[in-house]
Design a protein around this motif. Sequence first.
Motif, PDB file in Angstrom:
ATOM      1  N   GLU A 155       0.716  -1.175   0.370  1.00 37.29           N
ATOM      2  CA  GLU A 155      -0.371   0.252   0.038  1.00 37.29           C
ATOM      3  C   GLU A 155       1.221   1.389   0.071  1.00 37.29           C
ATOM      4  O   GLU A 155       0.735   2.101  -0.429  1.00 37.29           O
ATOM      5  CB  GLU A 155      -0.962  -0.218   1.412  1.00 37.29           C
ATOM      6  CG  GLU A 155      -1.903  -0.923   1.444  1.00 37.29           C
ATOM      7  CD  GLU A 155      -2.753  -0.721   2.104  1.00 37.29           C
ATOM      8  OE1 GLU A 155      -2.327   0.054   3.178  1.00 37.29           O
ATOM      9  OE2 GLU A 155      -3.916  -1.861   2.036  1.00 37.29           O
ATOM     10  N   THR A 156       2.084   1.144   0.305  1.00 37.82           N
ATOM     11  CA  THR A 156       3.145   2.270   0.489  1.00 37.82           C
ATOM     12  C   THR A 156       4.200   2.465  -0.583  1.00 37.82           C
ATOM     13  O   THR A 156       4.682   3.293  -1.012  1.00 37.82           O
ATOM     14  CB  THR A 156       3.843   2.085   1.831  1.00 37.82           C
ATOM     15  OG1 THR A 156       4.603   0.842   1.699  1.00 37.82           O
ATOM     16  CG2 THR A 156       2.929   2.604   2.797  1.00 37.82           C
ATOM     17  N   MET A 157       3.652   1.043  -1.780  1.00 34.43           N
ATOM     18  CA  MET A 157       4.418   1.048  -2.361  1.00 34.43           C
ATOM     19  C   MET A 157       3.981   1.316  -4.520  1.00 34.43           C
ATOM     20  O   MET A 157       2.090   1.724  -3.978  1.00 34.43           O
ATOM     21  CB  MET A 157       5.261  -0.441  -2.821  1.00 34.43           C
ATOM     22  CG  MET A 157       6.391  -0.308  -1.737  1.00 34.43           C
ATOM     23  SD  MET A 157       6.608  -1.997  -1.938  1.00 34.43           S
ATOM     24  CE  MET A 157       7.754  -1.769  -2.739  1.00 34.43           C
ATOM     25  N   SER A 158       4.466   1.812  -4.829  1.00 30.36           N
ATOM     26  CA  SER A 158       3.667   1.770  -6.193  1.00 30.36           C
ATOM     27  C   SER A 158       4.987   0.498  -7.422  1.00 30.36           C
ATOM     28  O   SER A 158       5.270  -0.325  -7.476  1.00 30.36           O
ATOM     29  CB  SER A 158       3.891   2.792  -7.390  1.00 30.36           C
ATOM     30  OG  SER A 158       3.456   2.891  -8.756  1.00 30.36           O
ATOM     31  N   PHE A 159       3.667   0.146  -8.243  1.00 29.37           N
ATOM     32  CA  PHE A 159       4.169  -1.091  -9.088  1.00 29.37           C
ATOM     33  C   PHE A 159       5.292  -0.950  -9.665  1.00 29.37           C
ATOM     34  O   PHE A 159       6.022  -1.517 -10.071  1.00 29.37           O
ATOM     35  CB  PHE A 159       3.098  -1.518 -10.051  1.00 29.37           C
ATOM     36  CG  PHE A 159       2.982  -0.358 -11.496  1.00 29.37           C
ATOM     37  CD1 PHE A 159       3.356  -1.093 -12.457  1.00 29.37           C
ATOM     38  CD2 PHE A 159       2.445  -0.158 -11.239  1.00 29.37           C
ATOM     39  CE1 PHE A 159       3.907  -0.283 -13.414  1.00 29.37           C
ATOM     40  CE2 PHE A 159       2.208   1.465 -12.305  1.00 29.37           C
ATOM     41  CZ  PHE A 159       3.230   0.641 -14.098  1.00 29.37           C
ATOM     42  N   ARG A 160       5.552   0.154  -9.990  1.00 26.16           N
ATOM     43  CA  ARG A 160       7.425   1.109 -10.466  1.00 26.16           C
ATOM     44  C   ARG A 160       8.269   0.486  -9.935  1.00 26.16           C
ATOM     45  O   ARG A 160       9.507  -0.133 -10.196  1.00 26.16           O
ATOM     46  CB  ARG A 160       7.045   2.521 -10.850  1.00 26.16           C
ATOM     47  CG  ARG A 160       6.359   2.240 -12.175  1.00 26.16           C
ATOM     48  CD  ARG A 160       5.826   4.458 -11.986  1.00 26.16           C
ATOM     49  NE  ARG A 160       5.085   5.178 -12.612  1.00 26.16           N
ATOM     50  CZ  ARG A 160       4.110   5.540 -12.538  1.00 26.16           C
ATOM     51  NH1 ARG A 160       3.714   4.873 -11.441  1.00 26.16           N
ATOM     52  NH2 ARG A 160       2.793   5.947 -13.294  1.00 26.16           N
ATOM     53  N   HIS A 164      10.630  -4.689 -13.046  1.00 31.27           N
ATOM     54  CA  HIS A 164      12.022  -4.828 -14.044  1.00 31.27           C
ATOM     55  C   HIS A 164      12.181  -3.328 -14.568  1.00 31.27           C
ATOM     56  O   HIS A 164      12.013  -2.864 -15.224  1.00 31.27           O
ATOM     57  CB  HIS A 164      12.747  -5.919 -13.944  1.00 31.27           C
ATOM     58  CG  HIS A 164      14.098  -6.447 -14.471  1.00 31.27           C
ATOM     59  ND1 HIS A 164      14.617  -5.878 -14.945  1.00 31.27           N
ATOM     60  CD2 HIS A 164      14.614  -7.141 -14.393  1.00 31.27           C
ATOM     61  CE1 HIS A 164      16.091  -5.985 -15.372  1.00 31.27           C
ATOM     62  NE2 HIS A 164      15.749  -7.179 -14.718  1.00 31.27           N
ATOM     63  N   PRO A 165      13.827  -2.686 -13.891  1.00 33.03           N
ATOM     64  CA  PRO A 165      13.496  -1.612 -15.323  1.00 33.03           C
ATOM     65  C   PRO A 165      13.662  -1.990 -16.045  1.00 33.03           C
ATOM     66  O   PRO A 165      13.614  -1.118 -17.234  1.00 33.03           O
ATOM     67  CB  PRO A 165      15.007  -0.969 -14.893  1.00 33.03           C
ATOM     68  CG  PRO A 165      15.490  -1.913 -12.854  1.00 33.03           C
ATOM     69  CD  PRO A 165      14.487  -2.865 -13.477  1.00 33.03           C
ATOM     70  N   GLY A 169       9.057   0.406 -19.257  1.00 34.86           N
ATOM     71  CA  GLY A 169       8.842   1.055 -20.034  1.00 34.86           C
ATOM     72  C   GLY A 169       8.099   0.735 -21.039  1.00 34.86           C
ATOM     73  O   GLY A 169       7.399   1.266 -21.534  1.00 34.86           O
ATOM     74  N   LEU A 170       8.394  -0.899 -21.292  1.00 35.46           N
ATOM     75  CA  LEU A 170       7.001  -1.345 -22.114  1.00 35.46           C
ATOM     76  C   LEU A 170       5.599  -0.943 -21.202  1.00 35.46           C
ATOM     77  O   LEU A 170       3.818  -1.264 -22.044  1.00 35.46           O
ATOM     78  CB  LEU A 170       7.854  -2.602 -22.801  1.00 35.46           C
ATOM     79  CG  LEU A 170       6.042  -3.522 -23.118  1.00 35.46           C
ATOM     80  CD1 LEU A 170       6.082  -2.952 -24.891  1.00 35.46           C
ATOM     81  CD2 LEU A 170       6.667  -5.249 -23.800  1.00 35.46           C
TER      82      LEU A 170
END
Length: 610
Positions: A155-160, A164-165, A169-170
């Motif tokens: 809940e304190t994070m984003s899927f980003r 994996h870096p 982008g995709l």
Amino acid sequence: MAVALTLAATWLRLTLAPAESGGRFITLSLAAALSALYGGFRAGMLSTVLGMVLVNFFLVKPYGSLAFDDLREAFWLNLWHFITELVVVGAIALMQRQNRLWREAGEAVRRSTRQLEDTFEHSATGMTHTRLDGSWIRVNQTYCDLIGYTRQEIETMSFRDFTHPDDLGLDLSLQARTLAGEIDHYSIEKRYIHKQGHTVWVHLSLSLVRTPAGEPDYLIAVVQDVSDRKAIEVALRTSERLLHQAQNMARLAPWQADLVTGRFTTLSGAPGFLDLPFTDYGAADLLAIIHPEDRPLVQRQWPLAVKGEVAYNVEYRVLIGGQERWHTVQAEFERDAQGRAVRALGVTQDVTERKRTELEVQRLNATLEQRIQLRTQALRGAYDELESYSYAVAHDLRSPLRIINGFAQALQEDNPALDAASRTHLQRIMAASKKMGELIDGLLKLSQFARGEVRREPVNLSAMATHLFEELATEHPQRAMAWSVEPGLQALADPALVEALMQNLLHNAWKYTATTAQPAIRVYARVLDGQTHYCISDNGAGFDMARSDKLFQPFQRLHMPNEFAGLGIGLATSRRIVQRHGGTLQAWGTPGEGATFCFTLPAATDAPGG
């Protein structure tokens, strides 16, 4: 309940007011309404009819009977009451039915909602609902387990944060196209970074949910762990590469044949190293490149293999680009229910280099065999010539020695008045001639043991050593020798040669223990590296291992002549005897502590029938 309520209402009406006061159906209407409210339409109508009977019996003159003074009035009054109650009870029953439908609909909605929540929460795949800004609406436990974080942490994070870096982008570009209305959903394979640091491959399906007005509302993501499949794909690709490399290194090419159409197809890029002019060909095309001399073999073996009468494993030559190449071909067949071959699976290997090597080896072997025969004949002639020379030299030397020794003895006997110095000179001449004769005898003996055929017979070494010890004890009764022989020592050898070997070694041990206070000689066997070694050990003078290279050389001695007599020919003869049997002779010694000589011979059990 309807009957009870109706009776209670009738009693209450009779109790509260006299029959002439009017309003005879009021309390009964209340009972019918209550009955309909709790019992439904049929209970309400039962209360209505029962109430009408009781009212007409107790409250209509003449009282206590169902007779009527004014039948017309009674009819319309009862009809109006019945119609009124019918409407009231029907309305109550209809409301109850509607309420029940509403309750059932509400329960169905709650049950469906619970099922949807259970489906979301207990799904085998990870599921999330996210707002358009990327914040979470809800996340199921499978998704949490997939990336290793708790709900509170996610809940304190984003899927980003855990994508994996290389894949972020995709994912973001496809999400932007979805929000822009270009696409409604998309599916990709991407990587998450687990809380513990390792990579998790997932299949992500993301869909956009819109409001009734068509505006973007929220996003649904379904995530499935495909790490195992990815690992299998990687392993499969690695196996394919290794297989392709192995095929190239071994020059192996798989192929298949449709026996119905008669078409052959090579697989895995076979033409690259087989130099075939095509990848798909018919039987006529194949026969066209086979060497004319080998075509009958293929034409004979292939039909038999198709029928299942023989295995198809053929080696033949092909002509490709004007060059001759060798191919080895194996095939197996798939058959239908009737046993007819419908498909062939096979492997072709280019063995040109091997065949060329084999032909070259055959040519070299043929020439080598001729050279060996010529060299053997030359060596045999040289050896025979050397043997003849040795015998001739030994024979020719014996006559001068006998003359020298005879004249020296004659001078000594015919001239008793010779002075001491002259007698000493004559004795030295006779000793030297005797020594020379012994050396010639040793040379002849060494030459004798180097020629002739070796017979292979079972030999009892224990009995032979015991006999030789007894002879030595008889010849030297003054020696207090402690000797022992291990029983049951057997070998496969030439009896005469082995007796000479044992005699040399035992005489050697007997000689070099002459100055030992308590001499001892032991004959035994031991097993080293799976082979039996026959050993003779003594506690005599021994020798220095640093000078052991001279031990088995003819006429070489490690002790001075004034210490121990001998010519230095015995051990050289012993080694030659052992080598003629295909064995080895080794020695170990320590000065003043004794020596051990061990030799190998074929075991008696190796003899035919042994």
